[in-house]
Design an enzyme around this catalytic site. Structure first.
Site, short mmCIF file in Angstrom:
data_model
loop_
_atom_site.label_atom_id
_atom_site.label_comp_id
_atom_site.label_asym_id
_atom_site.label_seq_id
_atom_site.Cartn_x
_atom_site.Cartn_y
_atom_site.Cartn_z
N CYS A 1 -0.72 -4.27 10.51
CA CYS A 1 -1.29 -3.57 9.36
C CYS A 1 -2.74 -4.01 9.24
O CYS A 1 -3.04 -5.07 8.67
CB CYS A 1 -0.51 -3.86 8.08
SG CYS A 1 -1.24 -3.00 6.67
N TYR B 1 0.37 6.52 -1.63
CA TYR B 1 1.01 7.50 -0.73
C TYR B 1 0.78 8.94 -1.17
O TYR B 1 1.72 9.70 -1.41
CB TYR B 1 2.49 7.15 -0.57
CG TYR B 1 2.66 5.82 0.13
CD1 TYR B 1 2.62 5.76 1.52
CD2 TYR B 1 2.77 4.64 -0.58
CE1 TYR B 1 2.72 4.55 2.18
CE2 TYR B 1 2.87 3.42 0.08
CZ TYR B 1 2.85 3.38 1.46
OH TYR B 1 2.93 2.19 2.11
N ASP C 1 -1.99 4.94 6.24
CA ASP C 1 -1.51 4.18 5.10
C ASP C 1 -2.56 4.26 3.99
O ASP C 1 -3.75 4.43 4.27
CB ASP C 1 -1.33 2.73 5.59
CG ASP C 1 -0.48 1.87 4.69
OD1 ASP C 1 0.14 2.41 3.78
OD2 ASP C 1 -0.45 0.64 4.92
C1 DNO Z 1 2.80 -0.99 0.80
C2 DNO Z 1 3.42 -1.38 2.06
C3 DNO Z 1 4.49 -2.43 1.90
C4 DNO Z 1 5.26 -2.58 3.20
C5 DNO Z 1 6.31 -3.66 3.15
C6 DNO Z 1 6.98 -3.86 4.48
O1 DNO Z 1 2.20 0.02 0.72
O2 DNO Z 1 2.49 -1.75 3.00
O3 DNO Z 1 5.36 -2.03 0.91
O4 DNO Z 1 5.93 -1.41 3.48
O5 DNO Z 1 5.75 -4.85 2.76
O6 DNO Z 1 8.13 -4.60 4.30
#
Ligand code: DNO
Length: 385
Positions: free
Chosen positions: A278, A363, A346
């Site tokens: 990420c 989102y 994301d």
């Molecule tokens: C938020 C996401 C987190 C991610 C979790 C993975 O937007 O990046 O909620 O999905 O931490 O377990």
């Protein structure tokens, strides 16, 4: 990379048919209706898989199969919970869903103070204001000793906030930090909790006396226990970095930097023990050179989150454009070295009416669609070079 999209299940306002029209190839989702810690039966897994496939898509990644707090802090029922986790993994393996994203963050799944911070162009973004976070910690949560964790610049800004904050402002911080960002990701606090701060304090107290070394030992214990199932079914586990990649609220955090990543990969040296790269989470800490990290850990990365942050001199951070040159370099690394790895965009801006739709924080539809268009363009250019 495979173009995937985080979709929140049949109740998501963004439908699978819409996603096919915008070039999405694979779906990232979870069984959100099953409580944290319960087994995902083969039947439930197959229902979701068939639903996705009946729309011409595939279930590429589980995000997340949540790790219960008790596994993280090493509670008395952890072996039972790990047993259930292994059952869920085996059922996913039998169904052929083999990339699993999870995190090992105590209590909080991720943290932001602002969910609609205005941009000059009329869109808005997520934002982390360090001084507002300190206000939440010191004056709302009233965590003993919290004040010692903040630097002078933050404490100076904190005084200004203290002088001007309203009860609505305080309420907004609670909502943003521990309610709206948590519930939808199967977090510990749901939207209908009438006393979220109280619940949150209780959760924090579970970690009294748990330091980074203990949390590391518990992560190793968990990974060693599940690796045989992952080896049997060819399942790739990919831990999500801590967001933000900093020590916060007196909690230990162990996936924050180069040394942390190296540690958990070496602790359980099985190729199925891997990373969700990420870029956004890692770039929320000024100590991380995200492009160098992508280069170093590409081979153990099984899932990529495409977004990136700018850290300001005062420690605040803000989501940047998906055309940021660091993100272009990161996409180049993965596109060349891990061509089929699933990637999702994301945390994109709210724009063109997204703000009225009640989407989960980070989102949006239009914002993410634009981001996917940008990332797809970067990928096509790289492949044409
Ligand atoms: C938020 C996401 C987190 C991610 C979790 C993975 O937007 O990046 O909620 O999905 O931490 O377990």
């Amino acid at each position: 990379m495979e173009k995937t999209w985080r979709w929140f299940g049949p109740n998501d306002k963004i439908t699978l048919d819409m996603l096919r029209q915008i070039g999405v190839e694979g779906i990232v989702t979870s069984l959100h209706h099953i409580a944290n810690g319960e087994v995902w039966s083969l039947d439930e897994v197959m229902k979701m898989k068939n639903f996705i496939e009946s729309h011409g898509l595939r279930w590429s990644v589980v995000e997340s199969l949540p790790v219960s707090e008790s596994i993280k802090y090493g509670g008395p029922d952890r072996d039972e919970l790990i047993g259930k986790y292994k059952e869920s993994l085996a059922n996913l393996g039998k169904a052929g869903v083999k990339t699993i994203c999870y995190n090992f963050m105590p209590v909080l799944d991720w943290a932001r103070t602002d969910l609609d911070y205005p941009n000059p162009d009329g869109t808005s973004n997520l934002y982390f204001n360090r001084a507002e976070f300190a206000y939440f910690d010191i004056y709302i949560l009233k965590r003993p000793g919290a004040i010692d964790d903040y630097d002078e610049t933050t404490l100076r800004r904190l005084e200004e906030i203290k002088a001007s904050i309203t009860p609505e402002g305080e309420h907004r911080l609670v909502e943003n930090i521990i309610v709206k960002t948590q519930g939808f990701v199967n977090g510990n606090i749901s939207e209908d909790d009438s006393a979220p701060v109280e619940t949150f304090r209780k959760l924090l107290s579970l970690y009294e006396g748990i330091d980074r070394d203990t949390l590391r030992a518990n992560m190793k214990y968990f990974l060693e226990a599940i690796m045989p199932v992952c080896d049997e079914y060819g399942i790739d586990m990919c831990v999500h970095p801590d967001d933000p990649p900093l020590q916060i609220l007196g909690l230990p955090r162990i996936v924050t930097c180069d040394e942390d990543i190296q540690w958990f990969l070496d602790a359980v040296p099985d190729s199925h023990n891997g990373l969700t790269f990420c870029a956004g989470s890692l770039s929320g800490g000024a100590h991380n050179d995200v492009v160098a990290l992508a280069d170093k850990y590409a081979d153990r990365t099984h899932f990529v989150h495409a977004r990136i942050c700018n850290v300001l001199p005062n420690g605040d951070f803000k989501e940047s454009t998906h055309l940021d040159s660091r993100l272009i370099d990161i996409i180049r690394i993965f596109e060349k070295r891990r061509p089929g790895v699933p990637m999702r965009v994301d945390h994109a801006p709210l724009m063109l009416g997204d703000e009225k739709m009640g989407y989960n924080a980070g989102y949006s539809f239009h914002g993410r669609m634009l981001a996917l268009g940008m990332v797809s363009g970067i990928m096509a250019t790289i492949n044409n070079e």
